[in-house]
Design an enzyme around this catalytic site. Structure first.
Site, PDB file in Angstrom:
ATOM      1  N   ASP A 126      18.434  27.390 -57.785  1.00 46.92           N
ATOM      2  CA  ASP A 126      18.474  27.468 -56.391  1.00 46.92           C
ATOM      3  C   ASP A 126      19.806  26.947 -55.717  1.00 46.92           C
ATOM      4  OD1 ASP A 126      17.138  27.401 -53.962  1.00 46.92           O
ATOM      5  OD2 ASP A 126      16.665  25.045 -54.206  1.00 46.92           O
ATOM      6  N   HIS A 133      22.544  23.831 -42.799  1.00 49.33           N
ATOM      7  CA  HIS A 133      21.430  23.068 -43.652  1.00 49.33           C
ATOM      8  C   HIS A 133      22.179  21.940 -44.541  1.00 49.33           C
ATOM      9  CE1 HIS A 133      18.083  21.771 -46.210  1.00 49.33           C
ATOM     10  NE2 HIS A 133      18.853  21.950 -47.116  1.00 49.33           N
ATOM     11  N   ARG A 142      23.783  10.534 -44.995  1.00 50.38           N
ATOM     12  CA  ARG A 142      24.897  10.243 -44.974  1.00 50.38           C
ATOM     13  C   ARG A 142      25.620   9.812 -43.858  1.00 50.38           C
ATOM     14  NH1 ARG A 142      24.741  14.008 -49.182  1.00 50.38           N
ATOM     15  NH2 ARG A 142      26.380  15.211 -47.774  1.00 50.38           N
ATOM     16  N   GLU A 197      11.139  25.100 -47.467  1.00 49.05           N
ATOM     17  CA  GLU A 197      12.311  25.233 -47.551  1.00 49.05           C
ATOM     18  C   GLU A 197      12.388  27.121 -47.455  1.00 49.05           C
ATOM     19  OE1 GLU A 197      15.168  23.617 -50.288  1.00 49.05           O
ATOM     20  OE2 GLU A 197      15.328  21.862 -49.228  1.00 49.05           O
ATOM     21  N   GLU A 199      13.759  30.178 -47.531  1.00 48.66           N
ATOM     22  CA  GLU A 199      14.882  30.641 -48.439  1.00 48.66           C
ATOM     23  C   GLU A 199      14.691  32.112 -48.658  1.00 48.66           C
ATOM     24  OE1 GLU A 199      16.221  28.537 -51.964  1.00 48.66           O
ATOM     25  OE2 GLU A 199      15.561  26.482 -51.011  1.00 48.66           O
ATOM     26  N   ASP A 231      10.547  27.119 -50.851  1.00 42.03           N
ATOM     27  CA  ASP A 231      10.972  26.290 -52.048  1.00 42.03           C
ATOM     28  C   ASP A 231      10.382  24.772 -51.728  1.00 42.03           C
ATOM     29  OD1 ASP A 231      12.425  24.640 -54.139  1.00 42.03           O
ATOM     30  OD2 ASP A 231      14.059  24.203 -53.059  1.00 42.03           O
ATOM     31  N   ARG A 235       9.919  15.221 -50.290  1.00 37.26           N
ATOM     32  CA  ARG A 235      11.234  14.726 -49.926  1.00 37.26           C
ATOM     33  C   ARG A 235      11.335  13.216 -50.490  1.00 37.26           C
ATOM     34  NH1 ARG A 235      14.342  18.882 -49.032  1.00 37.26           N
ATOM     35  NH2 ARG A 235      13.402  20.203 -47.559  1.00 37.26           N
ATOM     36  N   GLN A 238      12.052  13.306 -54.042  1.00 37.49           N
ATOM     37  CA  GLN A 238      13.355  13.616 -54.172  1.00 37.49           C
ATOM     38  C   GLN A 238      14.505  12.693 -53.818  1.00 37.49           C
ATOM     39  OE1 GLN A 238      14.161  17.310 -51.754  1.00 37.49           O
ATOM     40  NE2 GLN A 238      16.251  17.349 -52.317  1.00 37.49           N
ATOM     41  N   TYR A 242      16.976  11.719 -56.991  1.00 36.57           N
ATOM     42  CA  TYR A 242      18.041  12.731 -57.190  1.00 36.57           C
ATOM     43  C   TYR A 242      19.431  12.260 -57.779  1.00 36.57           C
ATOM     44  CZ  TYR A 242      20.731  12.143 -53.159  1.00 36.57           C
ATOM     45  OH  TYR A 242      21.554  11.655 -52.241  1.00 36.57           O
ATOM     46  N   LYS A 251      11.006  18.973 -56.611  1.00 35.11           N
ATOM     47  CA  LYS A 251      10.972  20.197 -56.477  1.00 35.11           C
ATOM     48  C   LYS A 251      10.218  21.085 -57.313  1.00 35.11           C
ATOM     49  CE  LYS A 251      14.795  20.466 -53.599  1.00 35.11           C
ATOM     50  NZ  LYS A 251      14.743  21.497 -51.999  1.00 35.11           N
ATOM     51  N   THR A 255       7.053  26.672 -56.585  1.00 33.90           N
ATOM     52  CA  THR A 255       8.099  27.665 -55.518  1.00 33.90           C
ATOM     53  C   THR A 255       7.315  28.888 -55.540  1.00 33.90           C
ATOM     54  OG1 THR A 255       9.996  26.608 -56.853  1.00 33.90           O
ATOM     55  CG2 THR A 255      10.422  28.688 -55.711  1.00 33.90           C
ATOM     56  N   THR A 342      17.971  26.403 -48.428  1.00 38.96           N
ATOM     57  CA  THR A 342      17.515  26.687 -46.955  1.00 38.96           C
ATOM     58  C   THR A 342      18.172  27.314 -46.021  1.00 38.96           C
ATOM     59  OG1 THR A 342      16.328  24.498 -47.263  1.00 38.96           O
ATOM     60  CG2 THR A 342      16.263  25.260 -45.346  1.00 38.96           C
ATOM     61  N   GLU A 356      14.553  19.180 -41.204  1.00 38.89           N
ATOM     62  CA  GLU A 356      15.544  19.227 -40.199  1.00 38.89           C
ATOM     63  C   GLU A 356      14.748  19.539 -38.897  1.00 38.89           C
ATOM     64  OE1 GLU A 356      16.989  22.316 -43.265  1.00 38.89           O
ATOM     65  OE2 GLU A 356      18.593  22.283 -41.779  1.00 38.89           O
TER      66      GLU A 356
END
Lengths: 415, 415
Positions: A126, A133, A142, A197, A199, A231, A235, A238, A242, A251, A255, A342, A356
């Site tokens: 992936d 994105h 961040r 997601e 994709e 996908d 959240r 994750q 992560y 994840k 899928t 994404t 998002e």
């Protein structure tokens, strides 16, 4: 242009022209019928399927062998789907009556078929190739740093996902349980931030051997066909798991892929030049031309379209993704799946995830039925659709990639 | 204790007792011989192999079917390796002469066999379960932060690796090329920091379905057998690519496994209670007992042993790893590989990677031949060995996991 892509080509199934599966498309899939639970290869035309096993047995198509048409498309795409698609195109062209030698012309209704995973997925990779994105996620998580990591414009960033849980459209998606960080530390229970997601993925055709690489000019020779991908992402799982080794259980629970694999041959007219990249990629990634796919996409949540975007605006292209992924000499097998990450456009209604669209849960997404969402609730159904515009209202469609959320198996108290 | 584990059990092959493959071990592997290139299942005894196909054909073992003994061990371990191992143990026990009904007693020299991948790997997961290793890496790369991430003592941190490049011991390892960050930005070329990771992995036996989980008390029921793993790593590629989605091309060029799969049944006497965990793990990971494997390990570089350590000191155990990995309902298949992450003890000569042994390239590692290393050079051979101590000088051995570094394919100017 290959004759099979000619917009003027007509099928003797007169309804085909208005379908998203006209004679110019002819995607491959694996199906079963009520009387035969052995998955076999077929080609979609309009609301019908050409049963390749029946056609092969009827002696109308001298290749491939019947073995190649069973279980999955791996062997068929390693052999080469192009010649098979061209032969099916001939057989379906108005004026051709060769299929009359086959029982029921080798054709059955798509409504009578159950679709299965098109490929046995060897490895699933992936990527994260949409600049919008990556920027959105960076801004949310961040806020005090530049939104893109320093490596992002140099490397098509990607990671390995789980092959065992890539499932065909329609497979229900069980809400996963896992560790979620709260004010008093982590607890174990059902995900509270279940997301999608949007994709697009490609399956590989011709394999490589350990130690081989794929020059950028040859990358499209290894791309067999393209599908829509959802996908599914938890959240909260994750976010806690992560660092530093990337997404894992957030994840790997599901899928989804669309069942009909649109071949690179069918897509030949729809590649466009990708936007220039700044900084210029390193020479091994410098594609001339750098081909992006002009593919319209939409996400439907319980009947409301919540995102409309286009795949052509991705920063990194499929060719660059595959050449990069193979640059360390890893072995590529027929049936590997490479998903784009994404697909998010620049406008807020073009974002391809609820993360998002709801801006990390801060904004409600309004649905036409009066409900609203930030993340998914049990019973929600997500449908991804995609198509290339042929002009004159005709489409090369990808069908649908659908999944409905099932409640978690227990109350989260344990396993 | 199972009779097959009795230290007093004797084999009619008199040399077996001094071997690391005595009758108490009986690991499974896939092999071919000069005259027959169809991989078939065998059991190692001393310097010999019991050819399970020959034994089956000879009518001495009425199960499993011959189909299960071809290509890989996936079906055999899904069926259950335990009953097969116990039957082979009976056949090899001093006094039993049933194998005399089979041509050559169904036995051939290991020297005459070529070993192959024991399993078709469905998914490959790599953990990071040594506290010392995680701490060492944190100290080197994040000197201003606490060395362990906040999640580390709550979650057996792991990620998906690449299944296609898991290869059997002896497969040469081509030095990968990739992006390396320099003072003037990234360049593409051969890795300059090629490393090893001493690991131990298990292959799964009984599968689960999508949506299933594995309670911690049942985790060992899904562990089929254990192998030595070398998770080859290109540290310069990894350092530049890994944020935020984890390792990708810095790991996916090669992962070596030892050819003989030591079954959980053979290992039954060698589980010990793992050290207490602080903080206590969440209930779904609270194993009683929490079983660690008392497995001696060493790494040999060009004839010099550069690391000696023990697997029992890992923070997270195999049972916890598997229960965690399955906790989101992902499907487990027979033949999935779960590797431990680098096994590093507390002393500097117990570190399981060159990254740690050379402390990020700052200290030279001296070899007995007068040479020294920080990272691997072309032509270097790395051998991992492991064994459980039976007492009285006898061992349940794992054999060797070997790889030799081949030079990169080009000068790094391109692909």
């Amino acid at each position: 242009m290959d004759a099979s892509n000619d917009p003027g080509l007509r099928c003797w199934l007169t309804a085909a022209a208005e379908s998203e599966f006209p004679i110019q498309n002819l995607p491959f899939g694996m199906f079963t019928t009520a009387g035969d639970d052995q998955p076999r290869a077929g080609v979609a035309i309009s609301d019908q399927i050409v049963d390749l096993v029946a056609v092969e047995r009827g002696g109308v198509m001298s290749f491939p062998t019947e073995t190649m048409l069973r279980d999955n498309l791996n062997e068929l795409f390693e052999f080469g789907a192009g010649p098979v698609r061209r032969r099916v195109s001939e057989l379906l062209t108005a004026g051709n009556n060769e299929l009359s030698r086959v029982d029921n012309r080798g054709i059955l209704s798509r409504a009578a078929a159950t679709m299965h995973m098109p490929f046995r997925v060897g490895d699933y990779v992936d990527f994260c190739s949409s600049e919008q994105h990556a920027t959105n996620v960076g801004r949310m998580f961040r806020p005090n740093d530049p939104p893109l990591m320093p490596n992002w414009k140099h490397i098509p960033i990607g990671y390995h996902g789980r092959a065992s849980t890539v499932a065909v459209s329609g497979t229900p998606v069980r809400r996963p349980a896992g560790q979620r960080l709260g004010a008093d530390g982590p607890t174990f229970g059902p995900s509270r931030r279940l997301d999608i997601e949007l994709e697009v993925g490609f399956f590989t055709s011709h394999p490589t051997q350990l130690g081989d690489t794929i020059p950028i000019a040859a990358a499209h020779d290894h791309i067999g066909g393209v599908v829509l991908v959802n996908d599914w992402s938890a959240r909260d799982l994750q976010a806690w798991e992560y660092r530093p080794l990337g997404p894992f259980l957030g994840k790997s629970f599901a899928t989804s892929v669309s069942p009909w694999v649109v071949t690179v041959d069918a897509l030949a007219p729809y590649w466009v030049e990708a936007a220039p990249q700044d900084p210029a990629p390193l020479p091994y990634l410098a594609a001339t031309p750098n081909r992006a796919l002009d593919l319209q996409l939409e996400v439907d949540l319980n009947g409301t379209v919540i995102c409309r975007t286009n795949f052509k605006d991705m920063y990194w292209t499929m060719g660059q993704q595959l050449t990069h992924a193979a640059s360390n000499g890893t072995a590529i097998r027929s049936g590997d799946l490479y998903a784009s990450g994404t697909v998010s456009g620049q406008q807020p209604d073009q974002f391809g995830s609820l993360l998002e669209l709801s801006w990390n849960g801060e904004r409600s997404i309004q649905l036409d039925n009066g409900e609203s969402r930030t993340f998914l609730e049990d019973g929600d159904t997500v449908t991804i659709r995609g198509w290339c515009e042929m002009g004159h209202g005709q489409r090369i469609g990808f069908g649908e990639c659908i999944g409905t959320v099932l409640p978690a198996k227990d109350d989260g108290g344990g396993i």
